[in-house]
Design a protein around this motif. Structure first.
Motif, PDB file in Angstrom:
ATOM      1  N   HIS A 147      -8.750  -3.297  14.592  1.00  0.00           N
ATOM      2  CA  HIS A 147      -9.702  -2.674  13.110  1.00  0.00           C
ATOM      3  C   HIS A 147     -10.926  -2.608  14.173  1.00  0.00           C
ATOM      4  CE1 HIS A 147     -11.799  -1.991   9.211  1.00  0.00           C
ATOM      5  NE2 HIS A 147      -9.924  -1.379   9.488  1.00  0.00           N
ATOM      6  N   TRP A 148     -11.667  -1.830  13.565  1.00  0.00           N
ATOM      7  CA  TRP A 148     -13.640  -1.628  13.728  1.00  0.00           C
ATOM      8  C   TRP A 148     -13.993  -2.611  13.572  1.00  0.00           C
ATOM      9  CZ3 TRP A 148     -17.169  -1.143  10.455  1.00  0.00           C
ATOM     10  CH2 TRP A 148     -16.568  -0.834   8.772  1.00  0.00           C
ATOM     11  N   ILE A 149     -13.628  -3.214  12.356  1.00  0.00           N
ATOM     12  CA  ILE A 149     -14.595  -4.938  11.964  1.00  0.00           C
ATOM     13  C   ILE A 149     -14.514  -5.299  13.082  1.00  0.00           C
ATOM     14  CG2 ILE A 149     -14.396  -3.812   9.468  1.00  0.00           C
ATOM     15  CD1 ILE A 149     -12.950  -6.365   9.188  1.00  0.00           C
ATOM     16  N   PHE A 150     -13.867  -5.235  14.389  1.00  0.00           N
ATOM     17  CA  PHE A 150     -13.438  -7.054  14.914  1.00  0.00           C
ATOM     18  C   PHE A 150     -14.150  -6.542  16.355  1.00  0.00           C
ATOM     19  CE2 PHE A 150     -10.401  -7.484  11.824  1.00  0.00           C
ATOM     20  CZ  PHE A 150     -10.647  -9.171  11.604  1.00  0.00           C
ATOM     21  N   LYS A 151     -14.765  -4.974  16.367  1.00  0.00           N
ATOM     22  CA  LYS A 151     -15.321  -4.331  17.848  1.00  0.00           C
ATOM     23  C   LYS A 151     -16.561  -5.409  18.264  1.00  0.00           C
ATOM     24  CE  LYS A 151     -16.883   0.375  19.984  1.00  0.00           C
ATOM     25  NZ  LYS A 151     -17.275   1.824  19.992  1.00  0.00           N
ATOM     26  N   ASN A 152     -16.415  -5.580  19.499  1.00  0.00           N
ATOM     27  CA  ASN A 152     -16.602  -6.499  20.829  1.00  0.00           C
ATOM     28  C   ASN A 152     -16.827  -7.775  20.049  1.00  0.00           C
ATOM     29  OD1 ASN A 152     -18.327  -4.067  21.875  1.00  0.00           O
ATOM     30  ND2 ASN A 152     -19.479  -3.168  20.541  1.00  0.00           N
ATOM     31  N   THR A 153     -15.735  -8.302  19.862  1.00  0.00           N
ATOM     32  CA  THR A 153     -16.002  -9.609  19.199  1.00  0.00           C
ATOM     33  C   THR A 153     -14.858 -10.009  20.093  1.00  0.00           C
ATOM     34  OG1 THR A 153     -13.751  -9.656  17.379  1.00  0.00           O
ATOM     35  CG2 THR A 153     -15.570  -9.219  16.276  1.00  0.00           C
ATOM     36  N   GLY A 154     -13.305  -9.341  20.678  1.00  0.00           N
ATOM     37  CA  GLY A 154     -13.067 -10.302  22.153  1.00  0.00           C
ATOM     38  C   GLY A 154     -11.703 -11.037  20.720  1.00  0.00           C
TER      39      GLY A 154
END
Length: 506
Positions: free
Chosen positions: A395-402
């Protein structure tokens, strides 16, 4: 990007976009010339002197009668007037240092005005009234006309006694008020002060939860015309005497506001009472519920429904929210929003609400299904602790979190949460797991996101503790409960929050 006199100038939208695809997202006064009021305010000189140093609670630990006070209303606009009531027992001189809380280079607050020295007096502790209410009728100690240039924010007044003789101890506590405004803004941060007051046990173990008939019925009322005593009804969650007078703000909401102002978000603040109509919030792109936001007047609920229908993004970084219908009524001082009581549960015909009414009613009012607004509901058991476990890492809310499926953020669920996701078109469960009450009784929580009717979205983090993953401001202590505690700032929580806020305000 425009250039002027050899200096790069970028607008807010460009600055926000710079964070896309570049790892941990950042927007802060240190790395951009964005000139919104929050950035300009936080460039001013701050101070750590806003923190309490010497507090002596009374033997029962519910108050600090050496010096304590309250304000005539929960919030005030710039240009408006606020009365401050203070009691000092024994009578002694004192002063009030007023601070606006923010980031201010990491100091956490800025001194904006000093009132005093003032001659203190011991004011009368009220006797219990109808619905076991304990409501002060103290004389006004000082009146403060809010300067027109004071920016919206949460303001702390540090009360400090002034001993007559050198070497004698001084004593301190807080008063708290919110300065609100009407300017168009990206983010409106709603403080959960109804819940602070519901749990406030001043003067001697009197709150909505301490009526002799029991802790869950409609028979108890509380008034904002009294000091905030010890931080929480539950001393085993945060045992911090250096927050006397600040409600639950320092413990459960302060890390979020500090984070927002550190990163230059254009934010304004309001109290629960400011949301009885939707007008102010309709000038925001995103509405935030933070921390422990349990008690809502039905007018607040209808206002936030209106926000959703009009296209405002709703972000519930909170737990146990919208649980009890708590009508505002008029205090003896004439504040029409000066008292609350528990009129009944939200939940319509859902089992949670029906069982609450069966076990603790009859109640005069049943609220609508909070799940159709928040995406998830209050559940039983609602107390406990656990890890925030990711179920939809794409999901986009987790972008750039790994983040990967099954990854978890330790201790972030607690001490109360949401579950039982509503049947709403497009709703997605992005995280879920088990919270444990007392380390023994399981309860399933869920974090969700769903689309609103006008391209907006509604997100629910489903935990009181979300803010603990964002920052660790001066004067803040980590909570714990049910053999569970959050670990403090976490880059993944920070990045998820940035992703949600960026989406909400662009």
């Amino acid at each position: 990007m425009k250039k002027q006199k050899g200096k790069n100038l970028i607008n807010r939208r460009d600055a926000l976009k710079m964070g896309l695809g570049t790892g941990i997202y950042s927007l802060s006064p240190a790395n951009t010339d964005v000139t919104n009021p929050i950035i300009l305010e936080n460039k001013k000189k701050g101070s750590t002197d806003w923190q309490l140093t010497r507090v002596r609670p009374d033997p029962d630990h519910h108050r600090t009668s050496l010096v304590e006070g309250y304000c005539s209303k929960q919030s005030v606009k710039a240009g408006g007037q606020l009365d401050i009531m203070v009691s000092a027992n024994p009578a002694q001189s004192y002063k009030i240092d007023i601070y606006r809380t923010g980031y201010y280079g990491g100091t956490g607050a800025r001194l904006v005005q000093t009132i005093g020295p003032l001659i203190g007096k011991s004011q009368v502790t009220p006797q219990k009234g109808d619905k076991n209410i304990h409501e002060c009728e103290w004389e006004v100690s000082a009146s403060l006309k809010i300067p027109g240039d004071w920016l919206s924010g949460v303001y702390l007044g540090k009360l400090k006694t002034l001993p007559e003789n050198a070497g004698e101890p001084y004593w301190e506590s807080y008063i708290l008020f919110i300065v609100t405004d009407q300017r168009p803004v990206d983010i409106l941060f709603q403080c959960s002060d109804n819940t602070w007051q519901a749990y406030n046990r001043w003067p001697n173990n009197y709150s909505i939860y301490t009526h002799p008939k029991g802790s869950q019925g409609p028979w108890a009322a509380v008034s904002f015309d009294r000091p905030y005593g010890r931080q929480s009804q539950y001393n085993d969650i945060v045992n911090d005497p250096l927050s006397f007078g600040s409600g639950e703000f320092i413990s459960f909401e302060r890390p979020f506001s500090y984070f927002l102002e550190q990163h230059g978000y254009d934010v304004a603040y309001c109290s629960n009472s400011d949301m009885v109509t939707p007008g102010r919030a309709l000038k925001a792109k995103a509405f935030l519920s933070v921390g422990h936001d349990e008690y809502w007047d039905i007018r607040q609920f209808r206002s936030v429904e209106t926000l959703k229908e009009k296209g405002v993004n709703l972000l519930f970084f909170s737990g146990n929210s919208v649980c009890w219908v708590s009508p505002f009524t008029t205090s003896k001082s004439g504040n029409p929003l000066g008292r609350i009581f528990r009129a009944g549960p939200y939940g319509a015909q859902n089992n949670y609400a029906v069982s609450r009414e069966k076990d603790h009613g009859p109640f005069p009012e049943r609220g609508p299904d909070e799940g159709l607004l928040m995406g998830v509901r209050n559940i039983q058991p609602i107390n406990g602790g656990g890890d925030w476990i990711i179920t939809k890492p794409q999901h986009w809310i987790f972008k750039n979190t790994g983040i990967k499926k099954g990854d978890y953020i330790p201790g972030l669920i607690g001490w109360e949460y949401h579950g039982d996701a509503a049947d709403i078109a497009g709703l997605e469960v992005v995280a879920e797991g088990i919270a444990w009450m007392g380390g023994k009784v399981p309860s399933k929580w869920q974090s969700v996101i769903y689309p609103g009717p006008k391209g907006n979205f509604i997100f629910n983090a489903s935990t009181i503790f979300w803010a603990q993953g964002l920052s660790s401001p001066p004067g803040h202590t980590l909570p714990w409960s049910h053999y569970n505690r959050p670990h403090g700032p976490d880059p993944r929580v920070q990045q998820i929050t940035h992703n949600l806020l960026r989406k909400a305000i662009l």
